[in-house]
Every structure is written in C-alpha cells, then in structure tokens.
Design a protein around this motif. Structure first.
Motif, PDB file in Angstrom:
ATOM      1  N   GLU A  92       0.832  -1.201   0.000  1.00 16.62           N
ATOM      2  CA  GLU A  92       0.000   0.000   0.000  1.00 16.62           C
ATOM      3  C   GLU A  92       0.863   1.246   0.000  1.00 16.62           C
ATOM      4  OE1 GLU A  92      -3.446   2.090  -0.267  1.00 16.62           O
ATOM      5  OE2 GLU A  92      -3.294  -0.104  -0.252  1.00 16.62           O
ATOM      6  N   GLU A  93       1.921   1.208   0.778  1.00 16.80           N
ATOM      7  CA  GLU A  93       2.832   2.344   0.877  1.00 16.80           C
ATOM      8  C   GLU A  93       3.504   2.639  -0.462  1.00 16.80           C
ATOM      9  OE1 GLU A  93       5.828   3.663   4.372  1.00 16.80           O
ATOM     10  OE2 GLU A  93       6.498   1.893   3.267  1.00 16.80           O
ATOM     11  N   LYS A  94       3.819   1.590  -1.211  1.00 15.49           N
ATOM     12  CA  LYS A  94       4.493   1.748  -2.502  1.00 15.49           C
ATOM     13  C   LYS A  94       3.517   1.815  -3.682  1.00 15.49           C
ATOM     14  CE  LYS A  94       8.659  -0.776  -1.044  1.00 15.49           C
ATOM     15  NZ  LYS A  94       9.507  -1.962  -1.322  1.00 15.49           N
ATOM     16  N   SER A  95       2.220   1.784  -3.394  1.00 13.60           N
ATOM     17  CA  SER A  95       1.182   1.818  -4.448  1.00 13.60           C
ATOM     18  C   SER A  95       1.359   0.686  -5.455  1.00 13.60           C
ATOM     19  CB  SER A  95       1.201   3.168  -5.170  1.00 13.60           C
ATOM     20  OG  SER A  95       0.939   4.228  -4.272  1.00 13.60           O
ATOM     21  N   CYS A  96       1.727  -0.499  -4.960  1.00 14.03           N
ATOM     22  CA  CYS A  96       1.860  -1.666  -5.838  1.00 14.03           C
ATOM     23  C   CYS A  96       0.477  -2.121  -6.300  1.00 14.03           C
ATOM     24  CB  CYS A  96       2.558  -2.808  -5.110  1.00 14.03           C
ATOM     25  SG  CYS A  96       4.275  -2.467  -4.688  1.00 14.03           S
ATOM     26  N   GLU A  97       0.430  -2.713  -7.492  1.00 13.21           N
ATOM     27  CA  GLU A  97      -0.819  -3.239  -8.018  1.00 13.21           C
ATOM     28  C   GLU A  97      -0.635  -4.685  -8.433  1.00 13.21           C
ATOM     29  OE1 GLU A  97      -3.529  -0.782 -10.287  1.00 13.21           O
ATOM     30  OE2 GLU A  97      -1.989   0.787 -10.362  1.00 13.21           O
ATOM     31  N   PHE A  98      -1.761  -5.382  -8.559  1.00 16.14           N
ATOM     32  CA  PHE A  98      -1.728  -6.812  -8.845  1.00 16.14           C
ATOM     33  C   PHE A  98      -2.629  -7.142 -10.034  1.00 16.14           C
ATOM     34  CE2 PHE A  98      -0.410  -6.239  -4.547  1.00 16.14           C
ATOM     35  CZ  PHE A  98       0.570  -7.185  -4.344  1.00 16.14           C
ATOM     36  N   LEU A  99      -2.130  -8.047 -10.872  1.00 16.39           N
ATOM     37  CA  LEU A  99      -2.875  -8.510 -12.033  1.00 16.39           C
ATOM     38  C   LEU A  99      -3.110 -10.009 -11.876  1.00 16.39           C
ATOM     39  CD1 LEU A  99      -4.034  -8.099 -14.903  1.00 16.39           C
ATOM     40  CD2 LEU A  99      -1.726  -8.512 -15.785  1.00 16.39           C
ATOM     41  N   GLU A 105      -1.931 -17.111 -19.284  1.00 16.95           N
ATOM     42  CA  GLU A 105      -1.691 -15.665 -19.359  1.00 16.95           C
ATOM     43  C   GLU A 105      -0.410 -15.295 -18.617  1.00 16.95           C
ATOM     44  OE1 GLU A 105      -6.364 -14.169 -19.539  1.00 16.95           O
ATOM     45  OE2 GLU A 105      -5.307 -14.316 -17.619  1.00 16.95           O
ATOM     46  N   LEU A 106      -0.123 -16.027 -17.557  1.00 10.94           N
ATOM     47  CA  LEU A 106       1.077 -15.752 -16.763  1.00 10.94           C
ATOM     48  C   LEU A 106       2.349 -15.939 -17.583  1.00 10.94           C
ATOM     49  CD1 LEU A 106       1.037 -14.876 -13.797  1.00 10.94           C
ATOM     50  CD2 LEU A 106       1.651 -17.205 -13.164  1.00 10.94           C
ATOM     51  N   LYS A 107       2.318 -16.849 -18.529  1.00  9.21           N
ATOM     52  CA  LYS A 107       3.479 -17.059 -19.396  1.00  9.21           C
ATOM     53  C   LYS A 107       3.746 -15.817 -20.240  1.00  9.21           C
ATOM     54  CE  LYS A 107       2.627 -22.037 -19.658  1.00  9.21           C
ATOM     55  NZ  LYS A 107       2.403 -23.194 -20.524  1.00  9.21           N
ATOM     56  N   PHE A 108       2.680 -15.173 -20.701  1.00  8.63           N
ATOM     57  CA  PHE A 108       2.846 -13.941 -21.458  1.00  8.63           C
ATOM     58  C   PHE A 108       3.251 -12.786 -20.544  1.00  8.63           C
ATOM     59  CE2 PHE A 108       0.871 -16.386 -24.702  1.00  8.63           C
ATOM     60  CZ  PHE A 108       1.245 -15.779 -25.905  1.00  8.63           C
ATOM     61  N   ALA A 109       2.730 -12.772 -19.320  1.00  9.58           N
ATOM     62  CA  ALA A 109       3.135 -11.745 -18.353  1.00  9.58           C
ATOM     63  C   ALA A 109       4.644 -11.795 -18.139  1.00  9.58           C
ATOM     64  CB  ALA A 109       2.407 -11.945 -17.028  1.00  9.58           C
ATOM     65  N   ASN A 110       5.186 -13.002 -18.084  1.00  3.85           N
ATOM     66  CA  ASN A 110       6.626 -13.158 -17.920  1.00  3.85           C
ATOM     67  C   ASN A 110       7.381 -12.608 -19.125  1.00  3.85           C
ATOM     68  OD1 ASN A 110       8.981 -14.216 -16.541  1.00  3.85           O
ATOM     69  ND2 ASN A 110       9.014 -15.831 -18.074  1.00  3.85           N
ATOM     70  N   SER A 140      -1.466 -16.196 -10.486  1.00  3.62           N
ATOM     71  CA  SER A 140      -2.632 -16.986 -10.880  1.00  3.62           C
ATOM     72  C   SER A 140      -3.407 -17.467  -9.659  1.00  3.62           C
ATOM     73  CB  SER A 140      -2.196 -18.197 -11.719  1.00  3.62           C
ATOM     74  OG  SER A 140      -1.311 -19.013 -10.970  1.00  3.62           O
ATOM     75  N   ASP A 141      -3.015 -16.959  -8.488  1.00  2.00           N
ATOM     76  CA  ASP A 141      -3.656 -17.361  -7.229  1.00  2.00           C
ATOM     77  C   ASP A 141      -4.418 -16.172  -6.652  1.00  2.00           C
ATOM     78  OD1 ASP A 141      -4.278 -18.069  -4.573  1.00  2.00           O
ATOM     79  OD2 ASP A 141      -2.526 -19.358  -4.416  1.00  2.00           O
ATOM     80  N   GLU A 142      -5.730 -16.173  -6.842  1.00  2.00           N
ATOM     81  CA  GLU A 142      -6.552 -15.050  -6.393  1.00  2.00           C
ATOM     82  C   GLU A 142      -6.489 -14.864  -4.885  1.00  2.00           C
ATOM     83  OE1 GLU A 142     -11.166 -13.452  -6.918  1.00  2.00           O
ATOM     84  OE2 GLU A 142     -10.716 -15.592  -7.030  1.00  2.00           O
ATOM     85  N   LYS A 143      -6.546 -15.953  -4.124  1.00  2.00           N
ATOM     86  CA  LYS A 143      -6.522 -15.858  -2.663  1.00  2.00           C
ATOM     87  C   LYS A 143      -5.211 -15.243  -2.176  1.00  2.00           C
ATOM     88  CE  LYS A 143      -9.670 -19.730  -1.782  1.00  2.00           C
ATOM     89  NZ  LYS A 143      -9.814 -21.078  -1.169  1.00  2.00           N
ATOM     90  N   PHE A 144      -4.122 -15.587  -2.830  1.00  2.00           N
ATOM     91  CA  PHE A 144      -2.825 -15.036  -2.462  1.00  2.00           C
ATOM     92  C   PHE A 144      -2.805 -13.527  -2.683  1.00  2.00           C
ATOM     93  CE2 PHE A 144       1.653 -13.965  -3.270  1.00  2.00           C
ATOM     94  CZ  PHE A 144       2.269 -14.563  -2.177  1.00  2.00           C
ATOM     95  N   LEU A 148      -2.698  -9.735   0.034  1.00  2.00           N
ATOM     96  CA  LEU A 148      -1.767  -8.617  -0.086  1.00  2.00           C
ATOM     97  C   LEU A 148      -2.468  -7.302  -0.412  1.00  2.00           C
ATOM     98  CD1 LEU A 148       0.975 -10.501  -2.111  1.00  2.00           C
ATOM     99  CD2 LEU A 148       1.188  -9.701   0.254  1.00  2.00           C
ATOM    100  N   LYS A 149      -3.614  -7.402  -1.089  1.00  2.00           N
ATOM    101  CA  LYS A 149      -4.361  -6.193  -1.452  1.00  2.00           C
ATOM    102  C   LYS A 149      -5.819  -6.574  -1.716  1.00  2.00           C
ATOM    103  CE  LYS A 149      -4.018  -1.993  -4.216  1.00  2.00           C
ATOM    104  NZ  LYS A 149      -3.184  -1.187  -5.113  1.00  2.00           N
ATOM    105  N   PRO A 150      -6.765  -5.743  -1.294  1.00  2.00           N
ATOM    106  CA  PRO A 150      -8.182  -6.098  -1.439  1.00  2.00           C
ATOM    107  C   PRO A 150      -8.717  -5.990  -2.862  1.00  2.00           C
ATOM    108  CG  PRO A 150      -7.964  -3.933  -0.444  1.00  2.00           C
ATOM    109  CD  PRO A 150      -6.584  -4.503  -0.513  1.00  2.00           C
ATOM    110  N   THR A 151      -7.961  -5.420  -3.767  1.00  2.00           N
ATOM    111  CA  THR A 151      -8.408  -5.273  -5.150  1.00  2.00           C
ATOM    112  C   THR A 151      -7.303  -5.732  -6.101  1.00  2.00           C
ATOM    113  OG1 THR A 151      -7.595  -2.986  -5.292  1.00  2.00           O
ATOM    114  CG2 THR A 151      -9.889  -3.308  -4.605  1.00  2.00           C
ATOM    115  N   TYR A 152      -7.723  -6.100  -7.319  1.00  3.72           N
ATOM    116  CA  TYR A 152      -6.738  -6.498  -8.324  1.00  3.72           C
ATOM    117  C   TYR A 152      -7.308  -6.228  -9.710  1.00  3.72           C
ATOM    118  CZ  TYR A 152      -9.595 -10.757  -8.404  1.00  3.72           C
ATOM    119  OH  TYR A 152     -10.638 -11.644  -8.476  1.00  3.72           O
ATOM    120  N   CYS A 153      -6.432  -6.285 -10.699  1.00  6.67           N
ATOM    121  CA  CYS A 153      -6.819  -6.062 -12.090  1.00  6.67           C
ATOM    122  C   CYS A 153      -6.952  -7.403 -12.810  1.00  6.67           C
ATOM    123  CB  CYS A 153      -5.771  -5.218 -12.815  1.00  6.67           C
ATOM    124  SG  CYS A 153      -5.427  -3.614 -12.054  1.00  6.67           S
TER     125      CYS A 153
END
Length: 313
Positions: A92-99, A105-110, A140-144, A148-153
């Motif tokens: 939160e402090e660093k304004s990190c975001e999660f996809l 899809e994760l293979k393309f993210a890499n 690829s783990d929504e619960k994970f 770490l953050k209540p919202t994701y993309c």
C-alpha cells in the motif's frame, strides 16, 4: 520503520524489549540479513544465527529463548500471517498493483517482464520487499493476491486483426494501431497478447516483449516413420505439452482445424487413446497431433534410432 509501529502491524506479543527504536530491513533468509533488521525465524537455531548476523528484532511463532537482551523478541500466532500483514502495508505504501492471470496468461506476463509471484510468501519475500513504486505483480492465485491487497486487475478482451495466414509458428497482428510482425507464437495466443497490449496501454506502462521467455508448447516434426526430423522433410507435426491446462486450451482452440487430432494416455476423451508411446507411434492419420507427455519420455521413443557402429565401419 518504528519498532512500536511494526509490533502493532504484525500483531505481536513482546517477549523481550530491545535497545533500539527503529529497523531498516526485513528478512527470512539468513544469508540476506542486514544490521538493524527484522528476521522472521522458524526456530531457535535460525533466531540465534540472525542475532549474530545483526538482527535487532526476532519474530517467531514459537517461544524463543533470548541470547541477547538488547534484541527485541516477538511472538506471533502465525508467522506467515505476520509476513502478509507487513507486505499489505508495504504494498500500500508503494502503491503496488496486482494482475490476476490464468497460468497461460502468466506465461505472457513473464514475456512482457511483469513481476511474477510464485504465490508462496516465503519465496516471494525478496521480490515483494524490493519492489519499486507502482510495481505490477502478476499471480494466478486469487486468494494469495487478496492477502496482499483487497483489489486487483484482470485482462480484458481487446480487438485485434490477424494479418496473413494462421500459423502455429508465427503470428502477425494489428492491435491498438500497432503492427507486430512474425511474433513467435501460434495464432490462437493472439487474444492473450492483445489483452496485454490493451492493459499496458490503459495503465500507461512501458514494455518490451521477450519471445524467448515464452514456454508454450514444444513442436516436433515427424517423418513417414514417425521419427523426429528437421522442418521441411516432415509428414506430420506433434505439439507436446506437459500439463492439463495447456492441453485443454490448445485442444479447444484447434478443434476445428483440418487434420488436427488429440492423444492422451489411458483416456477415451481424445482421438488417439494409448497405453504406451510405442503404441501411439503407430498412428499416422494426422497432420497435427496434440499430446500431453513428458518430453524426455517422448524423445526416447521418437528420436531416430542411431545405428551402432561396427568394428569395421
């Protein structure tokens, strides 16, 4: 970070009050401990080593004996949960975001150089700790992610135009007024690629695409004897994957392609069920065949047999 704030953050009980007021680093790896740091210890041995290496605060789920009265000793109900609490704050402090991505899809993210999380907080510790401002993490783990953050993309569908013929080896597309020529992946991955281009543009991120990081499926060209050969002298092609998700994805995408077949060991839900690879090798009625198999085992059956060299050869 102020130690009193840290204690509250991880919901810890103080077993021993140390002599310092602030800490400047966090670690779960004894080889990466810095002076004036917090160490999350699994046991007494780790805690003792951490103190010798300069840790000012020891956090443990177990009750740890004190070897240095100037060190803070803290006890938490759950060590991993304490680490998650820390990173919820830091992200939160660093304004990190999660996809949130599928494994494919994760293979393309890499390949697009996003930060990929393993979804194990101990393995991902350093990656999360060293994140820069506004870093995007993919998992690829929504619960994970939600720990770490209540919202994701998520990725969204994006219009694109395939250029040229559909190919298993190269794809050229027009997307968001950008022309991408001879990308080294099959045409049926274009949806995912376009979605990433749209996402990157919407978030105003810079990017480069490294095709060498893509691990999608292995391609083997077979001759008339169903032995591996070079491209150009082949009669048919095998697409090899090693997991169910890749198999089901490709099978669905190619089901209407002429000459395409599927093969599975000990299964009736395919075109070529087989019990051994030697049995599958007898099949010749295909142009393209998708198989889920260990690559090493596949090569053992389909590489050309090398003739033994005789004494007088």
């Amino acid at each position: 970070m102020n130690i009193s704030n840290f204690i509250e953050l991880v919901n810890a009980i103080v077993l021993n009050y140390g002599a310092t007021s602030s800490v400047y680093d966090f670690s779960v790896d004894l080889n990466k401990i810095k002076p004036a740091s917090v160490f999350f210890a699994k046991n007494q041995e780790q805690a003792d080593y951490a103190v010798k290496f300069g840790a000012y605060v020891i956090v443990s789920q177990k009750k740890i004996k004190f070897i240095d009265k100037d060190v803070f000793y803290l006890q938490v109900l759950d060590l991993e949960e304490a680490i998650f609490r820390l990173f919820r704050f830091l992200c939160e402090e660093k304004s990190c975001e999660f996809l949130y991505c599928s494994n494919i899809e994760l293979k393309f993210a890499n390949a697009f150089n996003f930060k990929i999380l393993s979804s194990n907080i101990l393995i991902d510790f350093e990656l999360l700790k060293n994140a820069k401002e506004k870093t995007f993490f993919c998992s690829s783990d929504e619960k994970f992610i939600l720990k770490l953050k209540p919202t994701y993309c998520v990725l969204k569908k994006c219009y694109y135009e395939l250029l040229g013929v559909k190919s298993l080896f190269y794809t050229s597309i027009l997307c968001k007024n950008l022309y991408f020529k001879d990308l080294k992946f099959a045409f049926f991955y274009a949806d995912i690629f376009a979605s990433f281009i749209d996402f990157i543009e919407s978030k105003k991120l810079s990017f480069n695409f490294n095709e060498k990081k893509l691990e999608l499926f292995k391609t083997f060209f077979l001759d008339s004897k169903n032995e591996i050969c070079i491209f150009g002298s082949s009669s048919r092609v095998v697409l090899l994957v090693e997991n169910d998700e890749d198999y089901e994805f490709i099978a669905q995408k190619l089901q209407n392609i002429k000459g395409f077949k599927t093969a599975l060991k000990n299964s009736l839900f395919c075109d070529f069920p087989y019990s051994t690879l030697s049995e599958f090798k007898k099949n010749i009625d295909f142009t393209y065949c998708l198989i889920k198999e260990n690559q090493e085992d596949f090569l053992a059956y389909f590489l050309p047999n090398k003739k033994e060299i005789g004494l007088f050869d």
